[in-house]
Design an enzyme around this catalytic site. Structure first.
Site, mmCIF file in Angstrom:
data_model
loop_
_atom_site.group_PDB
_atom_site.id
_atom_site.type_symbol
_atom_site.label_atom_id
_atom_site.label_comp_id
_atom_site.label_asym_id
_atom_site.label_seq_id
_atom_site.Cartn_x
_atom_site.Cartn_y
_atom_site.Cartn_z
ATOM 1 N N SER A 4 0.838 -1.190 0.000
ATOM 2 C CA SER A 4 0.000 0.000 0.000
ATOM 3 C C SER A 4 0.878 1.247 0.000
ATOM 4 O O SER A 4 1.776 1.392 0.821
ATOM 5 C CB SER A 4 -0.901 -0.001 1.232
ATOM 6 O OG SER A 4 -1.657 1.173 1.295
ATOM 7 N N GLY A 5 0.614 2.153 -0.942
ATOM 8 C CA GLY A 5 1.416 3.354 -1.059
ATOM 9 C C GLY A 5 2.564 3.233 -2.030
ATOM 10 O O GLY A 5 3.338 4.185 -2.199
ATOM 11 N N THR B 234 -2.184 1.947 -7.878
ATOM 12 C CA THR B 234 -3.356 2.597 -8.480
ATOM 13 C C THR B 234 -2.944 3.620 -9.529
ATOM 14 O O THR B 234 -3.547 3.699 -10.605
ATOM 15 C CB THR B 234 -4.196 3.264 -7.383
ATOM 16 O OG1 THR B 234 -4.572 2.280 -6.408
ATOM 17 C CG2 THR B 234 -5.460 3.879 -7.957
ATOM 18 N N ASN C 281 -0.576 5.509 2.962
ATOM 19 C CA ASN C 281 -0.991 6.020 1.666
ATOM 20 C C ASN C 281 -2.238 6.866 1.834
ATOM 21 O O ASN C 281 -3.171 6.466 2.530
ATOM 22 C CB ASN C 281 -1.268 4.839 0.717
ATOM 23 C CG ASN C 281 -1.539 5.285 -0.701
ATOM 24 O OD1 ASN C 281 -1.434 6.467 -1.017
ATOM 25 N ND2 ASN C 281 -1.899 4.346 -1.550
ATOM 26 N N SER D 169 -5.216 4.834 -0.546
ATOM 27 C CA SER D 169 -4.943 3.397 -0.551
ATOM 28 C C SER D 169 -6.165 2.626 -1.028
ATOM 29 O O SER D 169 -7.274 2.820 -0.545
ATOM 30 C CB SER D 169 -4.559 2.939 0.862
ATOM 31 O OG SER D 169 -4.406 1.543 0.901
ATOM 32 N N SER D 170 -5.947 1.725 -2.016
ATOM 33 C CA SER D 170 -7.030 0.857 -2.485
ATOM 34 C C SER D 170 -7.248 -0.241 -1.465
ATOM 35 O O SER D 170 -6.331 -1.008 -1.161
ATOM 36 C CB SER D 170 -6.671 0.245 -3.837
ATOM 37 O OG SER D 170 -6.530 1.236 -4.822
ATOM 38 N N GLY E 51 -0.474 -6.609 -2.222
ATOM 39 C CA GLY E 51 0.774 -7.353 -2.140
ATOM 40 C C GLY E 51 0.811 -8.259 -0.925
ATOM 41 O O GLY E 51 -0.118 -8.328 -0.124
ATOM 42 N N GLU F 123 1.402 -9.607 2.673
ATOM 43 C CA GLU F 123 1.255 -8.897 3.946
ATOM 44 C C GLU F 123 1.711 -9.784 5.091
ATOM 45 O O GLU F 123 1.353 -10.972 5.161
ATOM 46 C CB GLU F 123 -0.199 -8.465 4.174
ATOM 47 C CG GLU F 123 -0.663 -7.384 3.202
ATOM 48 C CD GLU F 123 -2.053 -6.869 3.536
ATOM 49 O OE1 GLU F 123 -2.670 -7.430 4.463
ATOM 50 O OE2 GLU F 123 -2.519 -5.937 2.872
#
Length: 1195
Positions: free
Chosen positions: A160-161, A165, A207, A210-211, A440, A442
């Site tokens: 994330s970040g 996206t 982020n 973040s999605s 991704g 985790e």
């Protein structure tokens, strides 16, 4: 031994021992006396001593300035890849190739590399012709699809970040630009992103956008290469974010955009306010995002919805559900207990009414649904209450269900607008490019069910990645026409089989346990351990108390916390919520819950679990990817602070490992990871063979390379020469580098060897002897010291263990006692509350009844008056008809009737004014009394104020004055040496009335007093009671009453020593105590009844004395409502027969107030009963006598 010269680049291994620390690049600044000074890539200086020379190794030339394709790196390891990314990142070059794989480092700033000019530059270019760029990947996807007539896919992964996206949007932008059509469908595909980001993205710590879900966008192209449609698949939305967020995080963007951008009129209809008013939006203490403009974003969302054919009605229904979610978050619960069952109730509030009205359901149904659960047992519905925690969980589950299904409906709505199903008649097969923007790998401190699903998806993608990369390796070997054997590589297929492929896998066992009503995480973990404990990829818990299990993933071991696994996997709403939705009049909420309502009607059909749905969608995704030619984009986040030009080495190494980049390195090393062109190889390693010319002067480079390799590595070693390159193993490159360094340094070493050898041998022999002696002495000392320390440590350990054991036992007992106290107190509080509630309800009922009866009486009276007036009008009209015409008679009668009605109205208004004035006056009186009651009053001042009139007898000086209110009847003329009978205060009926005027106190004293005591008032203490008492207890009690009277009159000082006795009575107002003790007006009727009963009982024969005593007890209870501490103490001692006290010791404990003295005098005179004369007022003034009753204990 490594010989380094000034200006050389080396790898410096700091050997910190941390997991994600790799060697850092450095340049040699100084070489002096064997010590080497280096400056690393982060600008820090290091001195390398000769004994630490192994910490440095030479750097390959390709790692010095960096390469565009990391396959060309000579140092193909973590340090080499990391330094290559760092060098390019510092030059604002964020893209790097690894073959066909693109590594993108987030710059956290807007770079001028995405202009239309760049799109034209990268159009129709092969990978490698231009510098690495995301447009190059998109271009190769597009033109490979057209040239090969095969579907393509681009897999974008990262934390994330990391920029997944944004990379997806850039590829979409490039594909829309090069298709060359600029059609409406292209605009719709691009406008889908703002809507998906608003409902599926949120601000997190890592982020700002973040999605919180994975998505696969499949873009369809026609024969000419123009976009003709698209389809979006979403995976695993983070629904829990709707109800709770971590610190410094926000809920989904749509809530803040709606509250910021919606017009005040619409917000008023929805009952909305500011974002800070809603708990669901403030859990992270962050309602604003600096990098986002919520007002502007809301306009973009509405514009995108119009493009994607969202109607105004649908937009309004979406806003209603979002507002209902916010109002549901403000509901407050209160704990209750019904029939020894924990229960809860929803506190009625405007938010509850607003949420119910927005969902168009009955408010009672909402309250019942959120506080009870209905179970079907043998065809009967059984309702059970929910505890407060369960009620909150049900509310959150309902809210998550609404938002999750709303998100699915929005995705379906977007697909309905942008998806064009292929025509059945068309024989042309259209091609597509798929963009996978997914979460991704985790590995957090606490990993739950969501992490298991995410990592399972990454395991599948890693397997897909490994197979694809390995195939490319084989293709390159075939192109170079080399002989090679099968390359072994690390395969994660075993982990995939254990998680979700083979029978009795982990996901199937979780599903099976989720379907059992009584299934728990403990039984699930037991089944997992039983089934997979022998699997090397499974890590069972260390003991039976742990609730975690581990899985060996491709990126490392991840331990999963099983608490909450089954509830998250079921992902179902109980039947009460489904019934509530079914009862709604809102068609939109029924539509998004249509599948649940249909499944709820079919009782035999179970809703699919979350893992089964995710597994099925993942299988479809992998099936789609397997038929496509893939391109990979690995996004890397350079730092956690979201700042440009800041490179966190350890963070990047962790991402490279977890993203599977290290797996690529291992696969490369399993084959021939070291590859040189013939010219590069000859120029670097020609020093190993004397007489070899430089590459630019060679005619047969291939033959020269083969000679050098055969001379150094041998003919039979595993190396290959292709058409344009030479392929080596990693150890071959190391051996070549070592031989090269050795050849260069041999001559220098030979010169240094002889001189240093002689000098060092002499020093070594001397030092060895000294060191041997020191070692012997030191080892002996250390052994003795370690033994002493170990012995002391074991003794201390024993003491600590025993203390800890006792402490645990004490804490356990203390916890049990605390829990028992808490439950008892809770039960008592709840019982008191319900009693008070019942009393309040009863008072309310009676008060409302009284008000209703008054209103009814007033209305009836008014009705009668109006009927009477109407009758008078008719009589008057009949009378006037004889005197005038009918019309004039009616008009005259009507006028008189209106005057009477006006008079009646005026009278009614006057009565109402009088009633209001009377109510106001009473209210003011009540308030005045309440204020006076609340004012603190000193006990002594109150008693002095009440008995101030006693001073006019002359017995006590300075006490003359007017009697207080309520005691005016006591101010009568004094009669010399005469006491009035106290029975006159409470007259009792008697058949034969006696004339009491002949009784004189002086006569009584002469007759009954002991010794030489007269009726005169004296201040000295008495040594014996005035009256004769046979019982010793009566004698002591009489003396105690006498001492109390002297102290009350001020003739005897208070005791000096004070023993504090606190019973809470000091907080009770003085007026309350006096009213409870002395008030006779309040109980006037009861006293008269008791007097009547006593008179009747005295006239009856036999048993009269016993009945009289019972009446006396009732008089005592009415007269003395509260006894003081001193009265109780004296009474207890007298009743128990404790006559061991001497003198007035009963009163020497503490000083008392005047009110307590008055209590003692009255109470002891009533409580101790004795037949015979009743002279209770020896030296007490006659005014005080009228306030007391029979007192046989007075001396």
């Amino acid at each position: 031994f490594v010989v380094a010269f000034q200006g050389d680049y080396v790898w410096l291994d700091l050997k910190t021992g941390r997991e994600f620390v790799v060697p850092v690049g450095a340049v040699v600044k100084l070489c002096d006396s064997g010590q080497i000074q280096v400056l690393d890539d982060e600008g820090r200086e290091h001195w390398i001593l000769p004994q630490n020379a192994t910490n440095i190794k030479p750097m390959h030339p390709t790692s010095i300035h960096g390469v565009e394709d990391m396959i060309r790196l000579g140092d193909l390891n973590e340090a080499g890849i990391l330094r290559n990314l760092l060098i390019r990142y510092n030059e604002c070059v964020i893209y790097t190739y690894t073959g066909s794989i693109l590594v993108a480092v987030n710059p956290y700033q807007l770079l001028p590399i995405y202009t239309p000019d760049h799109i034209r530059l990268y159009t129709n270019k092969k990978i490698g012709e231009m510098p690495p760029h995301i447009f190059a990947i998109a271009d190769n996807c597009y033109f490979n699809m057209q040239r090969n007539n095969k579907d393509q896919c681009c897999i974008i992964s990262g934390e994330s970040g990391a920029g997944k996206t944004e990379s997806t949007k850039l590829i979409l932008q490039f594909l829309a630009a090069i298709s060359g059509q600029h059609s409406w469908i292209e605009q719709q595909v691009l406008e889908a992103n703002p809507i998906l980001e608003a409902f599926g993205n949120a601000k997190t710590i890592r982020n700002d956008n973040s999605s919180r879900f994975g998505k696969y966008i499949d873009i369809h192209f026609n024969k000419r290469g123009a976009i003709e449609g698209a389809k979006i698949e979403q995976y695993l939305l983070e629904k829990s974010r709707v109800c709770r967020q971590a610190a410094d995080e926000r809920n989904y963007h749509i809530f803040y955009c709606m509250l910021r951008g919606m017009s005040p009129e619409l917000k008023k209809k929805l009952g909305l306010g500011l974002a800070t008013d809603y708990p669901y939006l403030t859990m992270g203490n962050c309602t604003k995002c600096d990098s986002r403009d919520d007002l502007k974003e809301y306009s973009s969302i509405l514009s995108a919805m119009k493009v994607l054919m969202f109607t105004e009605t649908e937009n309004w229904e979406i806003s209603k559900l979002l507002a209902a979610i916010l109002h549901m978050g403000k509901l407050r619960y209160e704990a209750r207990c019904y029939d020894n069952l924990d229960a809860c109730v929803v506190v009625r509030s405007p938010d509850l009414s607003t949420a119910a009205s927005l969902m168009e359901v009955d408010i009672k149904d909402v309250m019942s649904c959120l506080t009870t659960r209905t179970l079907i047992t043998r065809g009967e519905n059984v309702s059970t209450p929910l505890s407060m925690e369960q009620g909150l969980d049900v509310r959150d589950a309902f809210v998550k269900g609404i938002y999750g299904r709303l998100f699915v409906w929005i995705v379906d709505k977007i697909n309905a607008a942008i998806f064009r199903p292929p025509s059945c008649e068309s024989k042309i097969i259209r091609r597509s490019i798929g963009l996978l923007d997914i979460f991704g790998f985790e590995n957090f401190i606490v990993n739950s069910f969501e992490q298991l699903c995410i990592n399972f998806a990454n395991e599948n993608l890693q397997q897909f990645f490994v197979r694809h990369v390995f195939k490319l390796e084989q293709e390159e070997y075939n192109l170079e026409d080399i002989n090679w054997q099968h390359i072994e590589f690390t395969d994660n297929q075993d982990a995939l089989d254990m998680i979700g492929n083979k029978p009795m896998n982990i996901i199937s066992l979780i599903d099976e346990e989720s379907k059992f009503p009584k299934g728990t995480e403990s039984t699930m973990l037991y089944k997992l351990n039983s089934q997979h404990k022998l699997n090397t990829n499974y890590h069972p818990p260390k003991n039976t108390y742990e609730t975690q299990f581990g899985i060996q993933h491709f990126a490392g071991v991840v331990h999963y916390e099983t608490r909450g696994f089954l509830e998250k996997n079921r992902d179902s709403l109980h039947t009460d919520i489904i019934q509530l939705v079914h009862s709604s009049k809102n068609k939109f909420i029924k539509q998004i819950f249509q599948a649940d309502v249909t499944m709820g009607m079919e009782t035999r059909k179970r809703s699919p679990t979350l893992s089964s749905q995710f597994k099925l969608s993942l299988e479809l995704l992998m099936r789609t990817l397997n038929v496509c030619q893939p391109f990979f984009v690995r996004c890397i986040k350079p730092n956690e602070l979201k700042k440009p030009m800041l490179f966190d080495r350890e963070l990047c190494v962790r991402q490279l490992r977890y993203s599977g980049m290290m797996e690529t390195i291992r696969i490369r090393r399993a084959g021939y990871p070291i590859r040189y062109t013939f010219g590069e190889f000859v120029d670097r390693y020609r020093v190993l063979m004397p007489g070899v010319k430089p590459a630019n002067r060679q005619d047969d480079l291939r033959g020269t390379c083969q000679k050098i390799v055969e001379a150094v590595l041998g003919r039979d070693d595993d190396w290959e020469i292709g058409k344009t390159k030479i392929f080596l193993k990693d150890h071959h490159d190391m051996q070549l580098e070592i031989d090269r360094d050795k050849t260069i340094t041999d001559k220098a070493i030979l010169i240094q060897k002889a001189v240093r050898g002689m000098k060092e041998r002499t020093n070594f022999l001397r030092m060895r002897r000294s060191v041997t002696l020191i070692q012997k002495m030191w080892r002996g000392y250390r052994c003795r010291k370690d033994y002493s320390a170990m012995r002391v440590g074991f003794l201390r350990l024993q003491a600590l263990y025993r203390a800890r054991k006792l402490f645990v036992t004490y804490q356990l007992a203390r916890t049990c006692v605390t829990q028992i106290q808490a439950r008892c107190r809770g039960f008592m509080v709840r019982r008191s509350f319900w009693r008070q509630l019942h009393a309040v309800i009863t008072i309310q009922a009676y008060a409302r009844g009284m008000i209703a009866r008054r209103v009814t009486q007033r209305l009836r009276a008014e009705h009668r008056r109006r009927q009477k007036a109407e009758g008078q009008r008719l009589v008057e009209e009949e009378r006037l008809r004889n005197q005038m015409t009918v019309r004039r008679a009616r008009a005259e009668a009507e006028r008189s009737h209106k005057e009477r009605l006006a008079e009646l109205t005026r009278q009614e208004e006057e009565r109402e004014m009088e009633a209001r004035e009377e109510a106001r006056r009473k209210k003011e009186m009540v308030e005045q009394v309440e204020r006076e009651r609340q004012q603190p009053v000193d006990h002594s001042d109150m008693v002095d104020q009440m008995f101030g009139f006693l001073g006019n007898t002359g017995a006590l000086p300075n006490l003359e004055g007017q009697g207080p209110a309520g005691f005016e009847d006591l101010e009568v003329a004094l009669r010399a040496e005469e006491e009035e009978d106290l029975d006159e205060a409470l007259p009792l009926p008697d058949d034969e009335k006696e004339d009491l005027s002949e009784y004189k106190f002086s006569k009584f004293a002469t007759m009954y007093f002991q010794g030489t005591t007269t009726h005169k008032y004296v201040r000295r203490p008495l040594k014996q009671p005035l009256l004769f008492h046979e019982d010793e207890g009566d004698q002591l009690a009489a003396l105690a009453v006498w001492i109390t009277v002297l102290r009350f009159m001020g003739d005897l000082p208070e005791p000096k020593y004070h023993t504090a006795i606190s019973d809470g009575s000091e907080k009770i107002p003085v007026m309350t105590k006096i009213y409870e003790t002395l008030s006779k007006r309040t109980y006037k009727r009861e006293l008269q009844e008791l007097q009547t009963v006593e008179g009747e009982n005295s006239s009856n024969d036999g048993g009269g004395g016993q009945k009289k005593n019972s009446v006396r007890h009732k008089l005592v209870s009415l007269t003395l409502k509260r006894k003081s501490k001193i009265t109780e103490e004296v009474t207890r001692r007298l009743m128990d027969g404790d006559y061991s006290l001497q003198g007035n010791s009963m009163l020497e404990d503490r000083p008392t107030s005047n009110l307590e003295k008055l209590h003692f005098i009255i109470g002891n005179g009533i409580l101790r009963k004795r037949p015979g004369p009743n002279p209770c007022t020896c030296h007490l003034p006659s005014r005080l006598m009228q306030l007391s009753v029979d007192s046989p204990l007075v001396p």
